[in-house]
Every structure is written in structure tokens, then in C-alpha cells.
Design an enzyme around this catalytic site. Structure first.
Site, PDB file in Angstrom:
ATOM      1  N   GLU A 465       2.179  49.512  20.964  1.00  0.00           N
ATOM      2  CA  GLU A 465       3.229  50.222  20.241  1.00  0.00           C
ATOM      3  C   GLU A 465       3.312  49.620  18.828  1.00  0.00           C
ATOM      4  O   GLU A 465       2.674  50.114  17.928  1.00  0.00           O
ATOM      5  CB  GLU A 465       4.559  50.138  20.988  1.00  0.00           C
ATOM      6  CG  GLU A 465       5.524  51.186  20.518  1.00  0.00           C
ATOM      7  CD  GLU A 465       6.391  51.779  21.650  1.00  0.00           C
ATOM      8  OE1 GLU A 465       7.068  52.743  21.378  1.00  0.00           O
ATOM      9  OE2 GLU A 465       6.375  51.262  22.777  1.00  0.00           O
ATOM     10  N   GLU A 745      13.734  43.312  25.277  1.00  0.00           N
ATOM     11  CA  GLU A 745      13.998  44.743  25.103  1.00  0.00           C
ATOM     12  C   GLU A 745      15.075  45.240  26.069  1.00  0.00           C
ATOM     13  O   GLU A 745      15.927  46.045  25.706  1.00  0.00           O
ATOM     14  CB  GLU A 745      12.693  45.506  25.365  1.00  0.00           C
ATOM     15  CG  GLU A 745      12.820  47.008  25.292  1.00  0.00           C
ATOM     16  CD  GLU A 745      11.460  47.692  25.428  1.00  0.00           C
ATOM     17  OE1 GLU A 745      10.571  47.107  26.078  1.00  0.00           O
ATOM     18  OE2 GLU A 745      11.308  48.792  24.887  1.00  0.00           O
TER      19      GLU A 745
HETATM   20  C1  BGC Z   1      10.531  51.415  21.479  1.00  0.00           C
HETATM   21  C2  BGC Z   1      11.960  51.281  21.105  1.00  0.00           C
HETATM   22  C3  BGC Z   1      12.294  52.541  20.372  1.00  0.00           C
HETATM   23  C4  BGC Z   1      12.273  53.591  21.438  1.00  0.00           C
HETATM   24  C5  BGC Z   1      12.788  54.919  21.060  1.00  0.00           C
HETATM   25  C6  BGC Z   1      10.433  52.506  22.481  1.00  0.00           C
HETATM   26  O1  BGC Z   1       9.200  52.699  23.003  1.00  0.00           O
HETATM   27  O2  BGC Z   1       9.963  50.233  21.890  1.00  0.00           O
HETATM   28  O3  BGC Z   1      12.370  50.107  20.616  1.00  0.00           O
HETATM   29  O4  BGC Z   1      13.390  52.556  19.576  1.00  0.00           O
HETATM   30  O5  BGC Z   1      10.988  53.688  22.017  1.00  0.00           O
HETATM   31  O6  BGC Z   1      12.953  55.632  22.123  1.00  0.00           O
END
Ligand code: BGC
Length: 890
Positions: A465, A745
Site C-alpha cells: 500500500e 492501524e
Molecule cells: C489504509 C487506510 C486508509 C483506508 C481508507 C486503508 O487501506 O491503510 O489508512 O485511510 O484504506 O479506507
């Protein structure tokens, strides 16, 4: 004594590569209290001695010492300028000249003959290797080189070499931006490297973010399918004559030893393919092919100036151990972003293979599932010989642990070094207190920033990501700006945000917007790629935050059209102020979500309208700051109307909220959307929602950042402290107790029973929930901005001792200089405590000191306090102060 401690250009002392004269600020030092500047004189010269000045302001009567602009001064390209300033103060003292600051101007590439040159062809679009480019050139044998500046960039990533030497201490150049609009180039002073006569310039170029394979819906060639490099070297000789050497079709190219390099997946490097001396003179390049020219818009090139990616720290292994499954693992003791440099001795063809990861599983084995498809692996093939060492070039990893899959010879700690990489940001925040867990939380928040301020504010540094998610950046921006000077970092990203906005003002979920550049975007992202509430609001909240922290209006001016078009986008998609658009993330990863879902219980209808109201309010304030009065009135009225609809929709006749979630109450309070008569009731409801969960939060991205503020700003300081200091699941300190070194997270990334949240999305290095950090500075220490005098020109010092802490110290390096607050709970007298408070604020600023719940003021020196409700307040000028007062802290 009156002196200038720092003269800063865009807040740094040396700026390499600028288009126009940057904003100029200086920090004043004075032992006398209440020092103010009354006038200044600024000079700009072309040498250190200022024998020849191109500008002298003369004495300017002004008390402004930060964010000064001189818009009409024209600078010559590729030239170094020196600046100095001196001031007079209100005590009729004159300072000496300040330390000298300097800048080197960039160039307009479009006016040069420099070309983007490539070692690849169209046929290489699927390859992830590196190529080498080289060229010999000859400088004058009769004249001496006085200055030489190289300006360079790449479609892909590059390293620059001159006469066998690495140029610059930046890595992963030119970083990542919305390349097709805004391709950053770097400027280097190479005077020391350029020789009389023959010289050789070399470049190593790899795919990086430009053509590499990345994005969580993996794809490649987002910006182009061929890497390329561009450079112009400007030389000035001692007789004043100049010469320019550029990249063009006469350069030669070859494949390099770096066989594979990708941001997520790592590198494969075959040292046997190194070509000794390729980047120096006398190398035989007859077998090399001609470089090809790549057509690319040279007007997109933009100088970086400062804030490049650099190796910022080196850390050593804390432990090397064998897991129960038999793997050999290095533990660096800290989750971070960067790479490993290692030494090795062995035979040609032997290998070193490393896999980087964040966490061990419940059994103490390697846990790589949360990396998803990111391989995070380095393979090095030895050339054989006495000693070899390696560090990667065009990849990075997010990790604390490294599994050693192959290594010839004995594995010892001295052979491995963790290189911590992040954007070069000035550290501005310092925090320490008597609670060690809280200190660790502050550390984790800071390391979340260090790991994710990676040229772009990324969500996480490890899995497939690492994207510039707008929501994460928005909620963390103020905390980040207490910890570091984020002005230049965010200014670059906000340019990209404006460039990548849709024609009708929609703001992409990620900046740079690779989602909509995905070759199969409609299929990969069927729910759209832009305009989610709280995410897209980064367009307004981040520039506003920068203005609040640094007082610089330029960022508001530059982003004005972008900001306005985002508000107008919401308005166009609204029906009686209820707005929505495709996919909304809502209170993302809140714990009140349904089992296994990412979407918290607070409805999108509420979060969308709340953020619409908040951003519109900020828009009205921004328009006012810039003098756009009609806009200000228009958005002010729109804000009022949205607020009325919000109150009619989400509050019952009896004053209760219709949505009984913690987040709904938090943002209603923090965004000032609660009807006046219902404020106490709403605060009480929030406290009972907290009690319902035994004092724990169940909030996600939307509610979490403001939870403590919503309590402490409404007279519930004790509850805010309790929430912050909870250390059982779920809480910030639960993570600390579980051994976290960065912020997770998910609250339940690692659950008390040792199980983990699904590996599908379980980062242990996401800064978002670290947004509580600004409460430590703003409320616990009480180091708050005054909206009417931003940049801490006038600060509000209102500490909130509590949480059984016996002392707390915080310092913030403002654009005017350091502000410090230290409180100590000294003595108990019955139910009373004595608080000793030390405060200092820099010259040319003032502050209001507000002491809460004072029972008796014991010592205030010469400062006169007045009583206001339950607090005491006083105005102070620059200097150091001590206060002592009694409070009831039962
Ligand atoms: C990210 C998040 C992001 C989110 C939005 C994720 O995959 O890691 O931090 O804001 O997607 O839905």
C-alpha cells in the site's frame, strides 16, 4: 544582548534549488523580557562578505520577523545568494548581523538543451531492473571552476555519480509526486567534484514509483513505461564565463548489476555484474549502447529546495535469535522505514537473502502475512573477495525484524545496520513526563511519523500500500506539525493534491492519485477513486493547519482554488446539505463496527454533514484571512445553514443526539455543531457512552483524534486524562504495554488473547491513531495556538495537570523560536496541590497564561493575573516565567 540566532529561508538555513525568493524568517534572542522587533534590515548578496549586494531593504519599520516576502526580486538561475538580517528592538538596541543563510537557484529545464535520456526502450515496460548512463565531458584547462551546480531528476529513481563519487546525501530521488504535473528535481553543489579537464558523470536509474509495480491493486507503468534521467550541470569559471553540460543523445547506457528493484518487493543485486570504473574517466564504454531520448514535458520539472528523503539515523541490532520454527532473525528493537546495510565475505555466486517484517506471531515465529503481496526481500549475489557491503538503492521496507534466509559465514550484529529513512524534517516537538508509558506513546507517535513521512504522507510503510491516503494525513497533520516542521513537506503534497483533483473539484482518496491512473481503474475501483468525507477534507484542513502552526498565508493563497472547488463539489452533491458521493469510509476501523467490518457504527450521513460544516467554516475563515470578503460571507452563511440542518437532523427535541455513538458526540462537540442549550447534555452523553465501555474508546479515524479534546474543552479534563491513560484493551497504552514501538492501524491489531486482526489489513505502523499526540502538546502541556495570531505570534498557555502525573515538560520550536512549558505537582496540603509552572516564550511574541481551577495564587513574580470564572489569566511578553499556585486535585 540582542541577537538573531537563525535566519531561515523556507524555514531552513541552506536551500538547494528554488524558483523564486523563498519566505524569509528569523529567530531573535534576547535576555530581556518583553522584547519586540521595531525594524529590520535585510541584505541579499552574491558573496559571503556582502561586498556586492543585489538587494538592501534599508531599515524597514516593521515588527514582522517571520514569513517575509519580497515578490519583486528576480534571481538568476544556478546562482548562490547569501542573506543576512539585523534588527532594532523596543529597547533601542541593535543586533549584529544574523548568521548567513544561503540559497542556490534552480533552472528552467525547458530553456535548456537537457533531454530525458534512457537506457531502456519501449520493450522494457515489464522490466524492473536498473540501467546505467554515462558521459565524459571536459571543462576548461585554463580557467578554474568557481562554482558547479548539478540539477537532476528522473522518470523513475536515480543516483548521481561524478568521477566515481556519489553526489548528495539524499536517497530515492526524485521522490514521489504527481509526476506528469509536478516532477521534482534536486540541485547539488558539485564544485568540489568537478576537475579541470576530463570529468565523467554517471547515473543509475531504476523504476520506483514511476514505472514500478505497486498499488494494492497491483499494476505498473502508472506514469510511463520507460525510465529516464535528466541533468544539467552549470559551471562558472574564475573569469565569470559559464558553461553547461547536459544529458543528451550522446550519452551511453548499459544494464546494471541491479537486476530487480521494486518499492514493495525489494531488490536483487548481482555484484558479479559490476563494471569497475564505469562512473569515472578512462572507462571503455565501446560496448555500451546509445541512450535513447524520451519525450516528456520539461515544464513539469520543479525544484525541491529542501526536505528530500535521507538516511536520518543508523540503528544496530538489539538481538539476533532463532525462532521456534528455526528461522534466524535480527531484531532492531524499533519498527521503522528504511533498509539494512550489511557486510559480507564469501565466494562469487554465494548469496545473502533478507526478508523484512514487522512482528512476530503468537508463537514467536516470523509473521509476514500482513505484508500481503509485498515481498520486502533483498537478495545479494556476491562477487567474491575480501569484503563486500551492500545497501539498496530504489526500494524501502517497513520493519523491525529481518529474517536471514541466506548468509555465507557467521552472522553477527556488527555486520548489519538498520538505516532509518524519512523526509528530512526539522524536529520541533519535545515531550517528557513522569509517566513512562505516556513517554513511550509519544515515542511511538513520533516513529509513526518517521516511518510514514516518506516524501508523501503514507498510511503505512510495509504492506503493498504505502499510499498518500488523504484521511490519514488530515487527521495526523496537527500532531505532525507539533513534532516536526511540516511546512515544506505538506506544501509539496498539497500541490499534488490540487493537481490531482478532478475537474469538478473531487479530491482523490490518495495523493499522488495512482488509483485513477490504474490501467484498469473502473474495474479495480468500482466504487470510485475520490471524494470521501474526512479524507477529501485534507484539501482544506491541512493548509489551515499549516497556517495555524506557521502563520504563513502563502499556503492558503496557493491552495485557495483547490479548497474552494472541494467545498463546491460537496455543495453540488448535496440535497438540503445532506451530501454523499460513492464510497465513504466513515468512522474507519472503529471498534463499534460489525464483527469483521472496517466501517464504524456512526452513519455516513452524519460524518459527511459534520465535515461539510467544519470545512465550510474553515473556508469562510480562510477567505477572510485572504481578504476575500464576499466569499467569506458566502461560506459563513453556508456553514450556518449546514449547522442548522445538522442540528435539526441529529438532535431530538429533548436535546439528545439521534446517533448514540461516541464518534457522533465527539465531532458534534469538536466541530461546534451542538445547539448551545444542549452542550452540557451532549458532554454528559459522551461521558456515559464512555462509561458504557468501561471507560474505553470504540472510535475510528473520525472520532479518535478529537476524543480527548471533546472532553477537556468541555470541562472534563479528568475524564480526558483517564481515557488517555487507560492501559487495558482497547486503548493507546494497551499497545504500549504490548511492546509496540509505533502506533497500530487497529485497536485490535493484536488482541489480548494473542490473536490478530485479519492479516488482510493489519499494519503495526499506521500513524493515524497517533493523532492523539496533539492533545499532549495542546492540552496536557497547554501549548495552544491563538487563531487570531497564528504561528504562535500570540500563544495560549493553558496547562492541564492531571492523570496522577507529577511533572510534564514540553517544548515546541515555533517559527519565532522555542516555547517551553513545564509543570510540577510539588506539595500536597490537605486536598490541595501546589503546581509550579515554568513557561518561556520567544522574543517578538506574547502569550496569555491561563491557570485552571486556581484556589490560590502563591507566586506570580511581577505578572498581574486577573480572575475569570474558575481560572486566572495574565498576559506575558517574551522571556522566562515561574508561577506557583494551589489547585484542588483530589
Ligand atoms: C489504509 C487506510 C486508509 C483506508 C481508507 C486503508 O487501506 O491503510 O489508512 O485511510 O484504506 O479506507
Amino acid at each position: 544582548m540582542l541577537s538573531i540566532s537563525h535566519l531561515l529561508l523556507n524555514n531552513v538555513v541552506f536551500l538547494m534549488g528554488v524558483k523564486d525568493l523563498p519566505i524569509i524568517s528569523w529567530k531573535i534572542k534576547s535576555a530581556k523580557k518583553n522584547t519586540h522587533q521595531v525594524s529590520y534590515q535585510l541584505q541579499i548578496g552574491v558573496n559571503m562578505e556582502f561586498h556586492h549586494t543585489i538587494f538592501d531593504s534599508g531599515w524597514v519599520t516593521s515588527n514582522e520577523s517571520v514569513n517575509i516576502t519580497f515578490p519583486n526580486i528576480r534571481l538568476t538561475d544556478s546562482t548562490r545568494y547569501y542573506l543576512r538580517v539585523r534588527i532594532n528592538d523596543n529597547y533601542a538596541r541593535q543586533s549584529d548581523w544574523s548568521p548567513t543563510a544561503s540559497l542556490v537557484t534552480g533552472i528552467a529545464f525547458s530553456a535548456t538543451r537537457a533531454e530525458f535520456i534512457s537506457g531502456e526502450s519501449d520493450l522494457d515496460s515489464a522490466r524492473s531492473h536498473s540501467t546505467l548512463l554515462r558521459k565524459e565531458f571536459t571543462t576548461s584547462n585554463t580557467r578554474s571552476v568557481v562554482t558547479a551546480y548539478a540539477h537532476a531528476s528522473a522518470l523513475g529513481l536515480y543516483r548521481l555519480r561524478i568521477n566515481g563519487e556519489e553526489i548528495g546525501n539524499d536517497v530515492l530521488k526524485p521522490g514521489w509526486s504527481s509526476y506528469h504535473h509536478h516532477l521534482i528535481y534536486q540541485t547539488f553543489d558539485v564544485t568540489a567534484q568537478i576537475k579541470k579537464g576530463k570529468n565523467t558523470i554517471g547515473a543509475i536509474v531504476g523504476p520506483g514509483w514511476y514505472k514500478g509495480d505497486f498499488g494494492y491493486k497491483r499494476a505498473r507503468n502508472y506514469y510511463g513505461n520507460q525510465t529516464a534521467f535528466i541533468v544539467a550541470i552549470d559551471i562558472t569559471y574564475d573569469d565569470g564565463s559559464t558553461e553547461r553540460f547536459v544529458s543528451d543523445a550522446s550519452w551511453k547506457s548499459s544494464d546494471g548489476p541491479l537486476l530487480f528493484s521494486e518499492i514493495y518487493d525489494g531488490e536483487i543485486y548481482d555484484a558479479r555484474r559490476e563494471q569497475e570504473g564505469w562512473d569515472d574517466c578512462e572507462f571503455d564504454d565501446r560496448t555500451w549502447r546509445r541512450a535513447s531520448i524520451v519525450n516528456y514535458e520539461k515544464n513539469a520539472l520543479y525544484p525541491q529546495g529542501t526536505c528530500t528523503l535521507q538516511i536520518q539515523e543508523t540503528i544496530t541490532p538489539k538481538n539476533i535469535f532463532t525462532t521456534p520454527a528455526g528461522d534466524t532473525v535480527i531484531d532492531f528493537g524499533q519498527n521503522f522505514s528504511g533498509w539494512v546495510e550489511f557486510d559480507v565475505v564469501g565466494n562469487a555466486g554465494e548469496k545473502v537473502t533478507l526478508t523484512h517484517f514487522e512482528s512476530l506471531d503468537a508463537c514467536g515465529n516470523v509473521y509476514i502475512d500482513n505484508l500481503r503481496t509485498a515481498k520486502q526481500s533483498i537478495a545479494y549475489i556476491l562477487k567474491g573477495g575480501e569484503h563486500e557491503s551492500y545497501e539498496p538503492s530504489f526500494t524501502y521496507q517497513g520493519f523491525r525484524y529481518v529474517r536471514i534466509d541466506d548468509y555465507p559465514g557467521k552472522i553477527t550484529a556488527e555486520k548489519f545496520r538498520g538505516k532509518v529513512i524519512h523526509s528530512a524534517l526539522e524536529m520541533t516537538g519535545r515531550f517528557a513526563c513522569s509517566n513512562q508509558d505516556l513517554n513511550q506513546l509519544h515515542h511511538n507517535i513520533l516513529w509513526g511519523l518517521k516511518s510514514n513521512f516518506f516524501d508523501v504522507p503514507t498510511d503505512c510503510p510495509q504492506r503493498d500500500e504505502r499510499l498518500g491516503w488523504t484521511g490519514d494525513a488530515q487527521i495526523f497533520a496537527r500532531t505532525a506539525s507539533y513534532l516536526t516542521f511540516t511546512g515544506n513537506f505538506f506544501a509539496k503534497w498539497l500541490r499534488d493534491l490540487a493537481y490531482d483533483q478532478t475537474e469538478d473539484g473531487g479530491v482523490p482518496h490518495v495523493i499522488p492519485d495512482v488509483m485513477s491512473l490504474h490501467p484498469n481503474a473502473d474495474v479495480a475501483f468500482p466504487h470510485g477513486t475520490h471524494s470521501a468525507s474526512a479524507w477529501a477534507d485534507a484539501a482544506i484542513i491541512v493548509p489551515w493547519t499549516l497556517f495555524m502552526m506557521y502563520g504563513d498565508k502563502a499556503i492558503l493563497k496557493r491552495q485557495y482554488v483547490s479548497m474552494k472547488s472541494w467545498i463546491d463539489f460537496m455543495t453540488r452533491h448535496a440535497n438540503n446539505h445532506h451530501w454523499g458521493y460513492k464510497r465513504q469510509f466513515g468512522d474507519w476501523v472503529a471498534l463499534d463496527a460489525e464483527q469483521g467490518s472496517y466501517y464504524g457504527a456512526t452513519p455516513n450521513e452524519l460524518t459527511c454533514m459534520a465535515y461539510y460544516a467544519y470545512s465550510t467554516l474553515l473556508m469562510s475563515k480562510i477567505a477572510k484571512v485572504l481578504g476575500f470578503i464576499n466569499d467569506s460571507v458566502f461560506y459563513g452563511q453556508l456553514h450556518q445553514d449546514i449547522k442548522t440542518t445538522y442540528q435539526n437532523t441529529f438532535f431530538n427535541k429533548d436535546g439528545r443526539m439521534t446517533v448514540m455513538t461516541q464518534t457522533a458526540h465527539i465531532i458534534s462537540l469538536y466541530f461546534d455543531l451542538v445547539p448551545c442549550a444542549c452542550r452540557d447534555q451532549t458532554v454528559d452523553a459522551l461521558v456515559s457512552l464512555l462509561k458504557k465501555h468501561d471507560g474505553h474508546l470504540v472510535t475510528g479515524f473520525i472520532g479518535t483524534p478529537y476524543f480527548c479534546h471533546a472532553l477537556s474543552q468541555n470541562g472534563r479534563i479528568a475524564e480526558a486524562w483517564d481515557l488517555l491513560l487507560k492501559d487495558d484493551f482497547p486503548s493507546w497504552l494497551y499497545q504500549v504495554k504490548a511492546g509496540a514501538t509505533t502506533v497500530w492501524e487497529h485497536w485490535d491489531g493484536l488482541k489480548p488473547d494473542g490473536t490478530m486482526w485479519s492479516a488482510e489489513m493489519n499494519s503495526f505502523n499506521h500513524y493515524a491513531y497517533g493523532a492523539v499526540g496533539d492533545w499532549l502538546y495542546r492540552s496536557a502541556a497547554g501549548l495552544e495556538i491563538d487563531e487570531k495570531a497564528p504561528g504562535f505570534r500570540h500563544a495560549i498557555i493553558q496547562p492541564n495537570p492531571g492523570g496522577q502525573l507529577t511533572w510534564l515538560e514540553a517544548a515546541y520550536e515555533s517559527v519565532y523560536g522555542p516555547i517551553t512549558v513545564c509543570w510540577r505537582v510539588c506539595k500536597n496540603i490537605g486536598d490541595h496541590n501546589i503546581i509550579n509552572l515554568n513557561v518561556s516564550i520567544p522574543p517578538n511574541t506574547t502569550a496569555s497564561v491561563i491557570l485552571n481551577d486556581v484556589l490560590a495564587l502563591r507566586d506570580a513574580g511581577e505578572v498581574a493575573f486577573t480572575t475569570l470564572d474558575k481560572s486566572m489569566t495574565a498576559e506575558i511578553g517574551s522571556g522566562e516565567y515561574q508561577f506557583s499556585y494551589e489547585v484542588d486535585m483530589a
